[in-house]
Design an enzyme around this catalytic site. Structure first.
Site, PDB file in Angstrom:
ATOM      1  N   GLU A  28     -14.709  57.728 -59.833  1.00  0.00           N
ATOM      2  CA  GLU A  28     -13.270  58.006 -59.677  1.00  0.00           C
ATOM      3  C   GLU A  28     -12.740  57.487 -58.350  1.00  0.00           C
ATOM      4  OE1 GLU A  28     -11.190  58.812 -61.770  1.00  0.00           O
ATOM      5  OE2 GLU A  28     -12.744  59.127 -63.273  1.00  0.00           O
TER       6      GLU A  28
HETATM    7  C1  LIG Z   1     -22.206  57.325 -63.605  1.00  0.00           C
HETATM    8  C2  LIG Z   1     -20.923  56.578 -63.450  1.00  0.00           C
HETATM    9  C3  LIG Z   1     -19.864  56.862 -64.299  1.00  0.00           C
HETATM   10  C4  LIG Z   1     -18.673  56.134 -64.195  1.00  0.00           C
HETATM   11  N1  LIG Z   1     -17.663  56.355 -65.108  1.00  0.00           N
HETATM   12  C5  LIG Z   1     -16.627  55.467 -65.159  1.00  0.00           C
HETATM   13  C6  LIG Z   1     -15.682  55.512 -66.240  1.00  0.00           C
HETATM   14  O1  LIG Z   1     -15.740  56.369 -67.126  1.00  0.00           O
HETATM   15  N2  LIG Z   1     -14.722  54.560 -66.266  1.00  0.00           N
HETATM   16  C7  LIG Z   1     -14.612  53.578 -65.324  1.00  0.00           C
HETATM   17  O2  LIG Z   1     -13.721  52.746 -65.435  1.00  0.00           O
HETATM   18  N3  LIG Z   1     -15.478  53.539 -64.268  1.00  0.00           N
HETATM   19  C8  LIG Z   1     -16.472  54.451 -64.174  1.00  0.00           C
HETATM   20  N4  LIG Z   1     -17.380  54.388 -63.130  1.00  0.00           N
HETATM   21  C9  LIG Z   1     -17.184  53.405 -62.071  1.00  0.00           C
HETATM   22  C10 LIG Z   1     -16.818  54.036 -60.730  1.00  0.00           C
HETATM   23  O3  LIG Z   1     -15.535  54.610 -60.778  1.00  0.00           O
HETATM   24  C11 LIG Z   1     -16.982  52.959 -59.651  1.00  0.00           C
HETATM   25  O4  LIG Z   1     -18.372  52.678 -59.559  1.00  0.00           O
HETATM   26  C12 LIG Z   1     -16.435  53.393 -58.316  1.00  0.00           C
HETATM   27  O5  LIG Z   1     -15.036  53.548 -58.390  1.00  0.00           O
HETATM   28  C13 LIG Z   1     -16.759  52.390 -57.199  1.00  0.00           C
HETATM   29  O6  LIG Z   1     -16.561  51.066 -57.587  1.00  0.00           O
HETATM   30  P1  LIG Z   1     -17.736  49.998 -57.367  1.00  0.00           P
HETATM   31  O7  LIG Z   1     -18.980  50.595 -57.906  1.00  0.00           O
HETATM   32  O8  LIG Z   1     -17.318  48.697 -57.928  1.00  0.00           O
HETATM   33  O9  LIG Z   1     -17.871  49.897 -55.802  1.00  0.00           O
HETATM   34  P2  LIG Z   1     -17.101  48.855 -54.838  1.00  0.00           P
HETATM   35  O10 LIG Z   1     -15.648  48.880 -55.144  1.00  0.00           O
HETATM   36  O11 LIG Z   1     -17.786  47.552 -54.899  1.00  0.00           O
HETATM   37  O12 LIG Z   1     -17.328  49.516 -53.417  1.00  0.00           O
HETATM   38  C14 LIG Z   1     -18.540  49.307 -52.655  1.00  0.00           C
HETATM   39  C15 LIG Z   1     -18.397  50.032 -51.302  1.00  0.00           C
HETATM   40  O13 LIG Z   1     -17.311  49.473 -50.566  1.00  0.00           O
HETATM   41  C16 LIG Z   1     -16.388  50.466 -50.192  1.00  0.00           C
HETATM   42  N5  LIG Z   1     -15.020  49.915 -50.248  1.00  0.00           N
HETATM   43  C17 LIG Z   1     -14.473  49.171 -51.226  1.00  0.00           C
HETATM   44  N6  LIG Z   1     -13.198  48.869 -50.925  1.00  0.00           N
HETATM   45  C18 LIG Z   1     -12.916  49.459 -49.738  1.00  0.00           C
HETATM   46  C19 LIG Z   1     -11.768  49.532 -48.897  1.00  0.00           C
HETATM   47  N7  LIG Z   1     -10.612  48.950 -49.226  1.00  0.00           N
HETATM   48  N8  LIG Z   1     -11.855  50.216 -47.741  1.00  0.00           N
HETATM   49  C20 LIG Z   1     -12.989  50.840 -47.384  1.00  0.00           C
HETATM   50  N9  LIG Z   1     -14.109  50.811 -48.144  1.00  0.00           N
HETATM   51  C21 LIG Z   1     -14.084  50.130 -49.307  1.00  0.00           C
HETATM   52  C22 LIG Z   1     -16.586  51.597 -51.190  1.00  0.00           C
HETATM   53  O14 LIG Z   1     -16.196  52.852 -50.656  1.00  0.00           O
HETATM   54  C23 LIG Z   1     -18.091  51.520 -51.435  1.00  0.00           C
HETATM   55  O15 LIG Z   1     -18.760  52.233 -50.447  1.00  0.00           O
HETATM   56  C24 LIG Z   1     -18.544  55.149 -63.191  1.00  0.00           C
HETATM   57  C25 LIG Z   1     -19.614  54.886 -62.310  1.00  0.00           C
HETATM   58  C26 LIG Z   1     -20.795  55.562 -62.454  1.00  0.00           C
HETATM   59  C27 LIG Z   1     -21.937  55.207 -61.540  1.00  0.00           C
END
Ligand SMILES: Cc1cc2nc3c(=O)[nH]c(=O)nc-3n(C[C@H](O)[C@H](O)[C@H](O)COP(=O)(O)OP(=O)(O)OC[C@H]3O[C@@H](n4cnc5c(N)ncnc54)[C@H](O)[C@@H]3O)c2cc1C
Length: 593
Positions: free
Chosen positions: A441
């Site tokens: 989220e």
């Molecule tokens: C078990 C599980 C269930 C999930 N369920 C859903 C679902 O139902 N639907 C759905 O659509 N998604 C879902 N997700 C996805 C989840 O919402 C994302 O994994 C999460 O929002 C983070 O995105 P990312 O993994 O691409 O990380 P990234 O966006 O690549 O972030 C990597 C790191 O960089 C940091 N970062 C990124 N941008 C910034 C910024 N501007 N400023 C400071 N720090 C930053 C982040 O905080 C993080 O530490 C799920 C994920 C998991 C693991």
């Protein structure tokens, strides 16, 4: 086997004594069907379900996990029957409008019902949670025909919902999604792309799954301004509401992950799948935010539930575990050792968790009340104020409540010593299951960016100023016998006010300042919020007879003396600025020693 006793007395205290919920409901025509007796009956029923149905499936669900075979996902043994029982009990539509088969219960109440389910089985809870979130987005943005087609079936549990945002290369930054939506002549769209990490993307709990998918139409503007929202059903729904052909949308695999193993996290492939636009083209993100904001508060409740569950088990264990003797001399001479409850450090861990639970619960109900004002009030000014409050506090509810809950769960695990690390006592599962709440989220880091950026700097501190004004008004009205919490709360309000002004100034000078300060600012506003909640708790407990109320006052003292001082560290870190981080060259991180 881990224990869980729904904290009904605490829940009733928060609703009845702290927030005078019945008075609030009865004063609003649209909520007048709810009174304290109804609310208590609902909580008691949910407590039975949580204790008797979802708790026993928590460990078995973790051990068995969700299965993927031949393009189909199945849930662990017992989940299907439990989901059916949950749906038949009307729980999915507890907070939904009556028009669509819901029970129209206020959010102030449903957050407490959700807490019990999250405490006893977070994996299970995610299935109905996504359905409710999808229902909310559709209720706000879908056409009347779409609402009539989908909402009653979602709230009855015959169908379920998902939220399909994330793609392999696009998580936080949804502006760069690649999923395409090509218009067809009949008004539908062909959706093509891959979504990953989709909670409940496929399962065997419901006969149809309604995916809410973000995609881009041809020639859509670049970035987040070009995102549209589509309904993509697993089975196409015929004009008469019956199920038609299987849509070309389905799971490619499920993730193997650290926790919530019984929740199916799917890779979803959309291969020219039939989709239907929700609202207008390019305005999909606003619709999806209805769902995301709901889920974000819910993640905070996931934290609260886990923290309560961990606390109860740790407190029980600490009572029974005999190790060492009290520093004040032998307490149990007829036993080989005293219970570990004699040790101050064990109490510190337990009280950290307990203080977190009581403040988090009050805060969840407070945010729930603000949401109820936005939904049910007829006073435009009150609605506008509550909207600002919800906007400000949603990142706190998501990120602060899950950060503090994770700390509490780790503390509770530590109370078990080595036994916390092995399966039997349930603590290692609790830790594994909760970790995701800080990540999905929108990570807690990104929630903090939302708080400091969109919710503070963008409005020049207006939202936080309104919140601080309310807190000051409340604290100033407290009786002198509550000076201990009154003074503490007024001090925190001043500190947060000052650091907000500091941030507004320094953010103008250095573009990196806000990003570097964000997490510490979120924790500072979180501590302010918890102080406010303890002020309300203490005010409700004062002058009441009985140990239950005395304990509330004692816990308020604990919070002020042992938790609140963290504020000073947070403020010092914010003031340290961004240079100390940004001055490292990129090479420092990329060059191996
Ligand atoms: C078990 C599980 C269930 C999930 N369920 C859903 C679902 O139902 N639907 C759905 O659509 N998604 C879902 N997700 C996805 C989840 O919402 C994302 O994994 C999460 O929002 C983070 O995105 P990312 O993994 O691409 O990380 P990234 O966006 O690549 O972030 C990597 C790191 O960089 C940091 N970062 C990124 N941008 C910034 C910024 N501007 N400023 C400071 N720090 C930053 C982040 O905080 C993080 O530490 C799920 C994920 C998991 C693991």
């Amino acid at each position: 086997m881990p224990i869980y006793n729904a904290p009904l007395a605490d829940m009733k205290f928060i609703l009845n004594d702290v927030f005078n919920a019945e008075q609030f409901w009865q004063a609003n025509e649209k909520l007048a069907h709810v009174d304290a007796a109804t609310a208590e009956a609902i909580l008691e029923e949910m407590a039975k379900f949580a204790q008797n149905v979802t708790l026993p499936l928590n460990r078995t669900g973790d051990e068995e996990g969700a299965h993927y075979e031949n393009g189909k996902v199945t849930t662990p043994a017992g989940f299907k029957e439990a989901f059916q029982q949950y749906a038949e009990g009307g729980w999915i539509g507890l907070g939904a409008d009556e028009e669509w088969g819901g029970q129209a219960m206020p959010k102030m109440l449903t957050v407490l019902a959700d807490e019990m389910l999250f405490a006893t089985n977070p994996s299970f809870m995610l299935y109905p949670l996504l359905s409710v979130g999808a229902g909310m987005a559709l209720n706000s943005y879908a056409s009347q025909e779409q609402k009539e087609t989908y909402l009653p079936k979602i709230y009855s549990g015959e169908w379920s919902g998902t939220m399909c945002l994330t793609e392999p290369h696009a998580g936080t930054d949804l502006g760069i999604i690649k999923t395409k939506a090509e218009p067809n002549e009949d008004g539908s769209y062909n959706i093509t792309g891959t979504k990953i990490f989709i909670t409940g993307g496929d399962h065997d709990l419901a006969e149809n799954i309604i995916h809410l998918v973000l995609a881009k139409t041809p020639n859509a503007p670049a970035g987040s301004r070009g995102i549209s929202l589509f309904i993509v059903p697993k089975f196409i729904v015929n004009a008469d509401g019956s199920l038609g052909d299987r849509n070309t949308a389905g799971p490619g695999s499920i993730e193997h992950k650290m926790g919530i193993k019984a929740s199916a996290t799917c890779v979803m492939n959309f291969d020219a799948a039939k989709g239907y636009l929700v609202g207008k083209e390019n305005e999909g993100l606003a619709a999806m935010f209805v769902m995301m904001n709901y889920e974000r508060l819910s993640m905070g409740i996931q934290g609260l539930g886990a923290s309560e569950y961990a606390y109860q088990n740790a407190a029980q264990y600490a009572t029974d575990r005999l190790q060492g003797r009290s520093a004040n001399g032998v307490q149990s001479p007829n036993k080989p050792a005293d219970s570990i409850l004699v040790h101050g450090d064990v109490r510190r861990m337990l009280l950290n968790a307990r203080a977190n639970n009581e403040a988090s619960r009050a805060f969840a109900v407070y945010v729930g009340q603000q949401l109820d004002i936005t939904k049910f009030s007829t006073d435009a000014e009150a609605i506008a104020k509550a909207n600002n409050r919800v906007a400000l506090l949603t990142p706190i509810a998501k990120a602060y409540l899950t950060d503090t809950a994770f700390d509490a769960v780790i503390d509770a695990q530590m109370v078990f010593g080595g036994h916390g690390f092995i399966r039997e006592w349930g603590m290692e599962q609790c830790v594994r299951d909760l970790r995701i709440a800080q990540i999905y989220e929108g990570t807690n880091g990104v929630q903090s960016q939302d708080l400091i950026g969109r919710k503070t700097i963008k409005c020049n501190g207006e939202f936080i100023a309104e919140y601080i004004a309310e807190i000051r008004d409340f604290a100033n009205d407290l009786d002198t016998d509550l000076n201990f919490i009154k003074d503490a709360t007024l001090d925190v309000a001043t500190e947060v006010d000052m650091i907000t002004q500091h941030i507004l100034e320094r953010a103008k000078e250095n573009a990196d300042f806000a990003n570097a300060a964000a997490v510490d600012y979120l924790h500072a506003v979180g501590l302010l919020s918890f102080s406010y909640m303890f002020a309300r708790i203490a005010n409700a407990a004062k002058n009441k007879d009985g140990q239950f109320y005395q304990d509330k006052l004692a816990l308020t003292h604990y919070f002020i003396q042992r938790v609140l001082p963290d504020l000073h560290a947070r403020i010092a870190k914010i003031k340290a600025g961004a240079e100390v981080l940004m001055n490292f060259s990129e090479d420092y991180f990329t060059t191996q020693a």
